[in-house]
Design a protein around this motif. Structure first.
Motif, PDB file in Angstrom:
ATOM      1  N   VAL A  56       0.864  -1.175   0.000  1.00 39.49           N
ATOM      2  CA  VAL A  56       0.000   0.000   0.000  1.00 39.49           C
ATOM      3  C   VAL A  56       0.903   1.228   0.000  1.00 39.49           C
ATOM      4  O   VAL A  56       1.839   1.315   0.799  1.00 39.49           O
ATOM      5  CB  VAL A  56      -0.930   0.030   1.228  1.00 39.49           C
ATOM      6  N   THR A  57       0.635   2.157  -0.896  1.00 45.70           N
ATOM      7  CA  THR A  57       1.403   3.399  -0.970  1.00 45.70           C
ATOM      8  C   THR A  57       0.512   4.561  -0.559  1.00 45.70           C
ATOM      9  O   THR A  57      -0.612   4.678  -1.048  1.00 45.70           O
ATOM     10  CB  THR A  57       1.938   3.627  -2.394  1.00 45.70           C
ATOM     11  N   VAL A  58       1.013   5.390   0.351  1.00 48.95           N
ATOM     12  CA  VAL A  58       0.266   6.559   0.820  1.00 48.95           C
ATOM     13  C   VAL A  58       1.185   7.774   0.715  1.00 48.95           C
ATOM     14  O   VAL A  58       2.254   7.805   1.324  1.00 48.95           O
ATOM     15  CB  VAL A  58      -0.208   6.383   2.276  1.00 48.95           C
ATOM     16  N   ASP A  59       0.767   8.761  -0.064  1.00 51.52           N
ATOM     17  CA  ASP A  59       1.569   9.964  -0.290  1.00 51.52           C
ATOM     18  C   ASP A  59       3.012   9.622  -0.637  1.00 51.52           C
ATOM     19  O   ASP A  59       3.969  10.152  -0.062  1.00 51.52           O
ATOM     20  CB  ASP A  59       1.500  10.892   0.929  1.00 51.52           C
ATOM     21  N   PHE A  60       3.165   8.673  -1.579  1.00 52.57           N
ATOM     22  CA  PHE A  60       4.444   8.260  -2.156  1.00 52.57           C
ATOM     23  C   PHE A  60       5.313   7.425  -1.213  1.00 52.57           C
ATOM     24  O   PHE A  60       6.440   7.083  -1.563  1.00 52.57           O
ATOM     25  CB  PHE A  60       5.247   9.470  -2.652  1.00 52.57           C
ATOM     26  N   ARG A  61       4.811   7.075  -0.054  1.00 52.82           N
ATOM     27  CA  ARG A  61       5.561   6.185   0.822  1.00 52.82           C
ATOM     28  C   ARG A  61       4.925   4.796   0.784  1.00 52.82           C
ATOM     29  O   ARG A  61       3.721   4.659   1.000  1.00 52.82           O
ATOM     30  CB  ARG A  61       5.572   6.698   2.264  1.00 52.82           C
ATOM     31  N   SER A  62       5.733   3.770   0.477  1.00 50.07           N
ATOM     32  CA  SER A  62       5.218   2.418   0.320  1.00 50.07           C
ATOM     33  C   SER A  62       5.355   1.606   1.604  1.00 50.07           C
ATOM     34  O   SER A  62       6.369   1.697   2.299  1.00 50.07           O
ATOM     35  CB  SER A  62       5.943   1.695  -0.825  1.00 50.07           C
ATOM     36  N   LYS A 186       3.612  21.049  -1.982  1.00 52.11           N
ATOM     37  CA  LYS A 186       3.444  21.501  -3.360  1.00 52.11           C
ATOM     38  C   LYS A 186       3.430  20.321  -4.313  1.00 52.11           C
ATOM     39  O   LYS A 186       2.610  20.253  -5.239  1.00 52.11           O
ATOM     40  CB  LYS A 186       4.562  22.480  -3.736  1.00 52.11           C
ATOM     41  N   THR A 187       4.344  19.365  -4.102  1.00 50.57           N
ATOM     42  CA  THR A 187       4.404  18.181  -4.956  1.00 50.57           C
ATOM     43  C   THR A 187       3.115  17.388  -4.865  1.00 50.57           C
ATOM     44  O   THR A 187       2.553  16.955  -5.878  1.00 50.57           O
ATOM     45  CB  THR A 187       5.593  17.288  -4.561  1.00 50.57           C
ATOM     46  N   TYR A 225       9.208  16.612 -13.710  1.00 47.56           N
ATOM     47  CA  TYR A 225       8.483  16.535 -12.436  1.00 47.56           C
ATOM     48  C   TYR A 225       7.764  15.194 -12.289  1.00 47.56           C
ATOM     49  O   TYR A 225       7.863  14.530 -11.253  1.00 47.56           O
ATOM     50  CB  TYR A 225       7.483  17.688 -12.357  1.00 47.56           C
ATOM     51  N   PHE A 226       7.062  14.778 -13.333  1.00 46.53           N
ATOM     52  CA  PHE A 226       6.302  13.534 -13.263  1.00 46.53           C
ATOM     53  C   PHE A 226       7.239  12.336 -13.124  1.00 46.53           C
ATOM     54  O   PHE A 226       6.996  11.437 -12.311  1.00 46.53           O
ATOM     55  CB  PHE A 226       5.415  13.376 -14.501  1.00 46.53           C
ATOM     56  N   LYS A 227       8.307  12.321 -13.903  1.00 45.84           N
ATOM     57  CA  LYS A 227       9.264  11.211 -13.859  1.00 45.84           C
ATOM     58  C   LYS A 227       9.916  11.107 -12.485  1.00 45.84           C
ATOM     59  O   LYS A 227      10.035  10.011 -11.919  1.00 45.84           O
ATOM     60  CB  LYS A 227      10.336  11.421 -14.941  1.00 45.84           C
ATOM     61  N   GLU A 228      10.309  12.234 -11.919  1.00 46.12           N
ATOM     62  CA  GLU A 228      10.963  12.236 -10.609  1.00 46.12           C
ATOM     63  C   GLU A 228       9.990  11.845  -9.494  1.00 46.12           C
ATOM     64  O   GLU A 228      10.376  11.195  -8.521  1.00 46.12           O
ATOM     65  CB  GLU A 228      11.553  13.618 -10.319  1.00 46.12           C
ATOM     66  N   THR A 229       8.741  12.239  -9.621  1.00 40.93           N
ATOM     67  CA  THR A 229       7.755  11.968  -8.567  1.00 40.93           C
ATOM     68  C   THR A 229       7.203  10.555  -8.651  1.00 40.93           C
ATOM     69  O   THR A 229       7.042   9.884  -7.628  1.00 40.93           O
ATOM     70  CB  THR A 229       6.584  12.974  -8.667  1.00 40.93           C
ATOM     71  N   MET A 230       6.915  10.083  -9.862  1.00 38.84           N
ATOM     72  CA  MET A 230       6.230   8.806 -10.049  1.00 38.84           C
ATOM     73  C   MET A 230       7.156   7.670 -10.488  1.00 38.84           C
ATOM     74  O   MET A 230       6.722   6.518 -10.589  1.00 38.84           O
ATOM     75  CB  MET A 230       5.117   8.976 -11.084  1.00 38.84           C
ATOM     76  N   ASN A 231       8.404   7.981 -10.765  1.00 36.45           N
ATOM     77  CA  ASN A 231       9.376   6.982 -11.220  1.00 36.45           C
ATOM     78  C   ASN A 231       8.979   6.309 -12.530  1.00 36.45           C
ATOM     79  O   ASN A 231       9.335   5.154 -12.787  1.00 36.45           O
ATOM     80  CB  ASN A 231       9.605   5.914 -10.137  1.00 36.45           C
TER      81      ASN A 231
END
Length: 292
Positions: A56-62, A186-187, A225-231
């Protein structure tokens, strides 16, 4: 179809927030679906693991979650559910509108405890496992709600509300974090806009220029931005999202494969078939037959 409908497609009744906005859905990964894509909503969500393991991932933390774990998703938090390796996971998905606990004329219960919690001014853990000191206190009111919802006797709504008030009391009284976890607000805010746009427009043609404008970025800045945030790249993410929804439609509708491909935004059937097989290991037709 929006993501809530996808996530809870097994439920036969219609979710009606003006009736009694507390709903429980039983789900299984990968039996029902292999993943629930990253999304957010204004409801509060509890993911209660009953059996197996998952991610489960919540606010980019898995988080790798196991049996008996309770995951707390606040309104507006980005979250997703995925299969972990070859493990399966059975879980209960509890979704309710916290406004059901807030009176029209605000009182101290809502102004001092519930609203600060919902707005992030009071923080608590996201994951509750049996080793957490107040685990039994946290899950007791949720278990009580589960039990009464099996039969739904007259007035059960009153009981559910009372248990939710108890749940918030436990969170406020015993589970507050002493140190607030820093977030890149912001992210998160930008990504919420992007993901909600995808959720509402995935069936349409979406250009980099369109989505960059939503985030108020230049095209090149947005792609970084998208690549760095979402991998992953935005193009790959959008394709994967469309394929996920397509898999759901193959399971739950009798529409033709061509129709489904068009409904989820693919303009070329051959490309859809190749992409689907690359993601799921089988053609759309084989997938439908295996899931039928």
């Amino acid at each position: 179809m929006n993501i809530i409908e996808y996530e809870n497609y097994q439920e036969n009744k219609t979710h009606n927030e003006f009736d009694f906005p507390y709903n429980t859905y039983l789900c299984s990964i990968p039996l029902d679906f292999k993943e629930v894509p990253l999304h957010w909503h204004d409801d509060m969500e509890l993911i209660y693991i009953k059996k197996g393991q998952g991610l489960v991932t919540v606010d980019f933390r898995s988080y790798r979650v196991n049996e008996h774990t309770l995951v707390l998703i606040l309104p507006g938090q980005l979250h997703s559910i995925d299969q972990y390796e070859d493990y399966s996971m059975e879980y209960e998905n509890i979704i309710f509108n916290p406004n059901m606990l807030i009176p029209r004329h605000i009182d101290s219960c809502s102004s001092d405890f519930i609203q600060p919690f919902l707005h992030g001014k009071i923080t608590v853990p996201t994951i509750f496992t049996p080793v957490y000191p107040y685990y039994m206190d946290v899950i007791a009111p949720i278990d009580a709600c589960d039990e009464i919802c099996k039969t739904k006797p007259q007035g059960y709504e009153l009981y559910v509300k009372s248990m939710l008030f108890q749940f918030f009391f436990i969170l406020n009284n015993r589970c507050r974090n002493l140190i607030r976890t820093p977030k890149d607000k912001k992210t998160l805010d930008k990504m919420r806009l992007v993901l909600k746009y995808i959720e509402n427009h995935y069936s349409e043609k979406i250009s980099i220029a369109d989505i960059a404008a939503i985030a108020e970025f230049s095209e090149s800045h947005f792609m970084r931005y998208f690549k760095e945030t979402m991998n992953t790249s935005f193009i790959e993410y959008l394709k994967d999202y469309r394929l996920t929804i397509a898999a759901r439609l193959l399971q739950g509708s009798e529409s033709s494969i061509l129709s489904i491909a068009e409904d989820v935004g693919f303009e070329n059937l051959s490309y859809f078939n190749r992409s689907f097989k690359k993601k799921y290991g089988v053609t759309p037709g084989q997938f439908r037959k295996e899931q039928g």
